[in-house]
Design a protein around this motif. Sequence first.
Motif, PDB file in Angstrom:
ATOM      1  N   VAL A   1       0.860  -1.187   0.000  1.00 16.16           N
ATOM      2  CA  VAL A   1       0.000   0.000   0.000  1.00 16.16           C
ATOM      3  C   VAL A   1       0.897   1.239   0.000  1.00 16.16           C
ATOM      4  CG1 VAL A   1      -1.695   1.327   1.335  1.00 16.16           C
ATOM      5  CG2 VAL A   1      -1.884  -1.164   1.207  1.00 16.16           C
ATOM      6  N   ILE A   2       0.629   2.139  -0.934  1.00 10.75           N
ATOM      7  CA  ILE A   2       1.466   3.347  -1.049  1.00 10.75           C
ATOM      8  C   ILE A   2       0.578   4.582  -1.173  1.00 10.75           C
ATOM      9  CG2 ILE A   2       3.178   4.542  -2.516  1.00 10.75           C
ATOM     10  CD1 ILE A   2       4.034   1.671  -3.465  1.00 10.75           C
ATOM     11  N   GLY A   3       0.982   5.649  -0.524  1.00 11.58           N
ATOM     12  CA  GLY A   3       0.329   6.952  -0.703  1.00 11.58           C
ATOM     13  C   GLY A   3       1.422   7.998  -0.881  1.00 11.58           C
ATOM     14  N   LEU A   4       1.172   9.013  -1.716  1.00 15.29           N
ATOM     15  CA  LEU A   4       2.220  10.011  -1.978  1.00 15.29           C
ATOM     16  C   LEU A   4       1.825  11.402  -1.492  1.00 15.29           C
ATOM     17  CD1 LEU A   4       3.459   9.247  -5.622  1.00 15.29           C
ATOM     18  CD2 LEU A   4       4.251   8.273  -3.478  1.00 15.29           C
TER      19      LEU A   4
ATOM     20  N   LYS B   1       8.582   8.738  13.763  1.00 15.17           N
ATOM     21  CA  LYS B   1       7.506   9.534  13.171  1.00 15.17           C
ATOM     22  C   LYS B   1       7.035  10.619  14.142  1.00 15.17           C
ATOM     23  CE  LYS B   1       4.029  10.750  10.674  1.00 15.17           C
ATOM     24  NZ  LYS B   1       4.152  11.443   9.397  1.00 15.17           N
TER      25      LYS B   1
ATOM     26  N   VAL C   1      -1.821  15.626  -1.439  1.00 15.65           N
ATOM     27  CA  VAL C   1      -1.748  14.366  -0.691  1.00 15.65           C
ATOM     28  C   VAL C   1      -2.690  13.363  -1.333  1.00 15.65           C
ATOM     29  CG1 VAL C   1      -2.065  13.285   1.569  1.00 15.65           C
ATOM     30  CG2 VAL C   1      -1.320  15.677   1.428  1.00 15.65           C
ATOM     31  N   SER C   2      -2.162  12.196  -1.646  1.00 15.27           N
ATOM     32  CA  SER C   2      -3.023  11.166  -2.255  1.00 15.27           C
ATOM     33  C   SER C   2      -3.550  10.222  -1.189  1.00 15.27           C
ATOM     34  CB  SER C   2      -2.248  10.361  -3.291  1.00 15.27           C
ATOM     35  OG  SER C   2      -1.566   9.282  -2.670  1.00 15.27           O
ATOM     36  N   GLU C   3      -4.635   9.538  -1.515  1.00 15.11           N
ATOM     37  CA  GLU C   3      -5.102   8.422  -0.689  1.00 15.11           C
ATOM     38  C   GLU C   3      -4.101   7.276  -0.837  1.00 15.11           C
ATOM     39  OE1 GLU C   3      -8.158   8.054   1.231  1.00 15.11           O
ATOM     40  OE2 GLU C   3      -7.799  10.210   1.120  1.00 15.11           O
ATOM     41  N   PRO C   4      -4.087   6.346   0.115  1.00 14.53           N
ATOM     42  CA  PRO C   4      -3.170   5.203  -0.026  1.00 14.53           C
ATOM     43  C   PRO C   4      -3.719   4.217  -1.052  1.00 14.53           C
ATOM     44  CG  PRO C   4      -4.391   5.053   2.041  1.00 14.53           C
ATOM     45  CD  PRO C   4      -4.808   6.336   1.396  1.00 14.53           C
TER      46      PRO C   4
ATOM     47  N   LEU D   1      -4.342  -2.861   7.088  1.00 15.90           N
ATOM     48  CA  LEU D   1      -3.143  -2.153   6.641  1.00 15.90           C
ATOM     49  C   LEU D   1      -1.990  -2.273   7.635  1.00 15.90           C
ATOM     50  CD1 LEU D   1      -4.432   1.190   5.054  1.00 15.90           C
ATOM     51  CD2 LEU D   1      -4.176  -1.082   4.051  1.00 15.90           C
ATOM     52  N   GLY D   2      -0.790  -2.333   7.090  1.00 13.62           N
ATOM     53  CA  GLY D   2       0.404  -2.414   7.931  1.00 13.62           C
ATOM     54  C   GLY D   2       0.848  -1.039   8.403  1.00 13.62           C
TER      55      GLY D   2
ATOM     56  N   GLN E   1       7.034   2.641  12.716  1.00 19.32           N
ATOM     57  CA  GLN E   1       6.631   3.847  12.007  1.00 19.32           C
ATOM     58  C   GLN E   1       7.777   4.856  12.093  1.00 19.32           C
ATOM     59  OE1 GLN E   1       2.785   5.345  12.845  1.00 19.32           O
ATOM     60  NE2 GLN E   1       2.987   7.001  11.366  1.00 19.32           N
TER      61      GLN E   1
ATOM     62  N   ASN F   1       4.742   7.209   1.240  1.00 15.64           N
ATOM     63  CA  ASN F   1       4.399   6.418   2.421  1.00 15.64           C
ATOM     64  C   ASN F   1       4.114   5.001   1.962  1.00 15.64           C
ATOM     65  OD1 ASN F   1       3.847   8.587   4.700  1.00 15.64           O
ATOM     66  ND2 ASN F   1       3.144   9.369   2.727  1.00 15.64           N
ATOM     67  N   VAL F   2       4.730   4.039   2.620  1.00 16.44           N
ATOM     68  CA  VAL F   2       4.565   2.667   2.135  1.00 16.44           C
ATOM     69  C   VAL F   2       4.429   1.692   3.301  1.00 16.44           C
ATOM     70  CG1 VAL F   2       7.078   2.577   1.804  1.00 16.44           C
ATOM     71  CG2 VAL F   2       5.667   0.825   0.768  1.00 16.44           C
ATOM     72  N   SER F   3       3.514   0.748   3.113  1.00 12.94           N
ATOM     73  CA  SER F   3       3.345  -0.312   4.104  1.00 12.94           C
ATOM     74  C   SER F   3       3.030  -1.609   3.370  1.00 12.94           C
ATOM     75  CB  SER F   3       2.211   0.023   5.069  1.00 12.94           C
ATOM     76  OG  SER F   3       0.971   0.026   4.371  1.00 12.94           O
TER      77      SER F   3
HETATM   78  P1  ADP Z   1       0.053  11.168   8.923  1.00 10.95           P
HETATM   79  O1  ADP Z   1      -1.018  11.579   9.869  1.00 10.95           O
HETATM   80  O2  ADP Z   1       1.031  10.227   9.476  1.00 10.95           O
HETATM   81  O3  ADP Z   1       0.647  12.303   8.171  1.00 10.95           O
HETATM   82  P2  ADP Z   1      -1.820  10.677   6.848  1.00 10.95           P
HETATM   83  O4  ADP Z   1      -3.038   9.888   7.145  1.00 10.95           O
HETATM   84  O5  ADP Z   1      -1.931  12.156   6.764  1.00 10.95           O
HETATM   85  O6  ADP Z   1      -0.683  10.258   7.848  1.00 10.95           O
HETATM   86  O7  ADP Z   1      -1.253  10.134   5.484  1.00 10.95           O
HETATM   87  C1  ADP Z   1      -0.093  10.614   4.930  1.00 10.95           C
HETATM   88  C2  ADP Z   1       0.153   9.844   3.642  1.00 10.95           C
HETATM   89  O8  ADP Z   1       0.336   8.463   3.932  1.00 10.95           O
HETATM   90  C3  ADP Z   1      -1.005   9.901   2.654  1.00 10.95           C
HETATM   91  O9  ADP Z   1      -0.476  10.070   1.350  1.00 10.95           O
HETATM   92  C4  ADP Z   1      -1.673   8.554   2.791  1.00 10.95           C
HETATM   93  O10 ADP Z   1      -2.241   8.132   1.573  1.00 10.95           O
HETATM   94  C5  ADP Z   1      -0.522   7.648   3.179  1.00 10.95           C
HETATM   95  N1  ADP Z   1      -0.913   6.494   4.008  1.00 10.95           N
HETATM   96  C6  ADP Z   1      -1.767   6.486   5.055  1.00 10.95           C
HETATM   97  N2  ADP Z   1      -1.836   5.253   5.591  1.00 10.95           N
HETATM   98  C7  ADP Z   1      -0.998   4.460   4.870  1.00 10.95           C
HETATM   99  C8  ADP Z   1      -0.606   3.074   4.957  1.00 10.95           C
HETATM  100  N3  ADP Z   1      -1.076   2.247   5.873  1.00 10.95           N
HETATM  101  N4  ADP Z   1       0.293   2.632   4.045  1.00 10.95           N
HETATM  102  C9  ADP Z   1       0.805   3.444   3.119  1.00 10.95           C
HETATM  103  N5  ADP Z   1       0.476   4.739   3.003  1.00 10.95           N
HETATM  104  C10 ADP Z   1      -0.405   5.248   3.860  1.00 10.95           C
END
Ligand code: ADP
Length: 477
Positions: free
Chosen positions: A6-9, A267, A159-162, A211-212, A249, A201-203
């Motif tokens: 799972v990745i979000g950018l 983090k 910010v993208s969704e994961p 989700l990890g 984290q 962001n990657v898990s």
């Molecule tokens: P934070 O509060 O730690 O900043 P956010 O929820 O704002 O976290 O998300 C920041 C970025 O991480 C977003 O781009 C989101 O898509 C991504 N993200 C959130 N959860 C996960 C996950 N479990 N694995 C990978 N990416 C994630």
Amino acid sequence: MGYETVIGLEVHCQLLTDSKLFCGCSTDYIGKEPNTNVCPVCLGLPGSLPVLNKKALEFALKAAIALNCEILPYSHFYRKNYFYPDLPKAYQITQYDIPVGRHGWIELPYSHKRIGITRIHLEEDAGKLVHPTKTGRIEHATYSLVDYNRAGVPLIEIVSEPDFSSPSEAREYLMELRSIVQHLGISDGNMELGSMRCDANVSVHREGEGLGVKVELKNMNSFKALERALNYEVERQIKLIKSGGRVEQETRHWSEPEKKTISLRGKEEAQDYRYFPEPDLLPIYVDEEILESIKSDMPELPANRRKRFVSMGIGEKEASIMVIEKSIGDYFEEAVKYFGDAKSIANWILGDFLGELNRAGLEIQDSRVKPHQLGRLLTLIKDGTISGKIAKKVFSIMFDTGDDPDEIVKREGLVQIVDRSEIEKVVEEVLSANPDAVESYRKGKANIFNFLVGQVMKATKGKANPNVVRDILQKKI
Ligand code: ADP
Ligand code: ZN
Ligand code: MG
């Protein structure tokens, strides 16, 4: 059992405004004498007051519209507090609970997958630290210098969704996003120079499980680096889990020379930043009038441009490559004005032209070959003045010198020979010089014919018209 990724950018783009986000200083900092584009506001001197740059807001709204976001009619700025020498106020002015836009999406050009956009907001950039060292290695520096020319330059954060399930999808998204901001004219999207920056962001998790724990990766300054860093990190996390460990984290740094990610810090949480509303700036109101005027002024976006290019007669893949960098698409369209066959223009751009550009390390807009000259070259092929083969040679000279193709053809004596009697003479010479070949052709070795054509072409230095050569050879042999 398999693992899922799972990745979000989180992407930052510098906006192409002339002045900074909250003061009148120039945003042009590259190559400038340090600390020359600064004033009391962007240096964070006490008593100075920020004023919002309207153009920056307009640009952010443009992006929000292009990314199909819900536009908030009211938003405001916050102070995000932290200490670092490149941040003179010890807080960054950014947005928090109410961004400019949210809940948008973007469709990926190849996989056609829809990726959610969580939010897009405006914020200011920080200055730059310089670490002078003789070795070029930061850890050998004994002191650091700070340059505030970049402090206060406007950024949008997207910010993208994961929603990405592989590193290559993340890369595809980033390329599309860059193309969108380029087409909007709001950012140049240059990753090498840092005007577009990406945190990933990657898990990973076992199939069917939740989700990890995510790790944040920083410092990838090319599309390749992003994909490499993500691939490395996915592998690292899977190995860790398989060996019974747990992913922490944290924030990790991609080291390009070492081709690995290195732990930077644990983090931080939102409360660590003690966000609070910026008291020195007015709230932002976006009324219908502003929105309508921006909407009526939206340029063509990559998705539509790709479709239009396909309707001009080129393949989907070719169209994608030509849109991924706005300047290539612009060049293509300009050249088509001078030579109407879009497919031939595309073939030349994606073939010889990009090849030469890569070798020279140039962008298409910096090339000496101008669109009308490429169009002219193709006209010379079409009207039979030169062969396709000779055209490659002419192009290569054009690329180095910027001279017009007509001039090169004349200067180098490259005009195609179409005169039958002249070609006949050469054919006869070739036939009498190769009696064995003629013999075996007559005995049925048909592919000898191409060898003989090749000999005639060679004798004329590629200038004979191959169709005429074939025709004459057929009759004489
Ligand atoms: P934070 O509060 O730690 O900043 P956010 O929820 O704002 O976290 O998300 C920041 C970025 O991480 C977003 O781009 C989101 O898509 C991504 N993200 C959130 N959860 C996960 C996950 N479990 N694995 C990978 N990416 C994630
Ligand atoms: Zn300033
Ligand atoms: Mg966050």
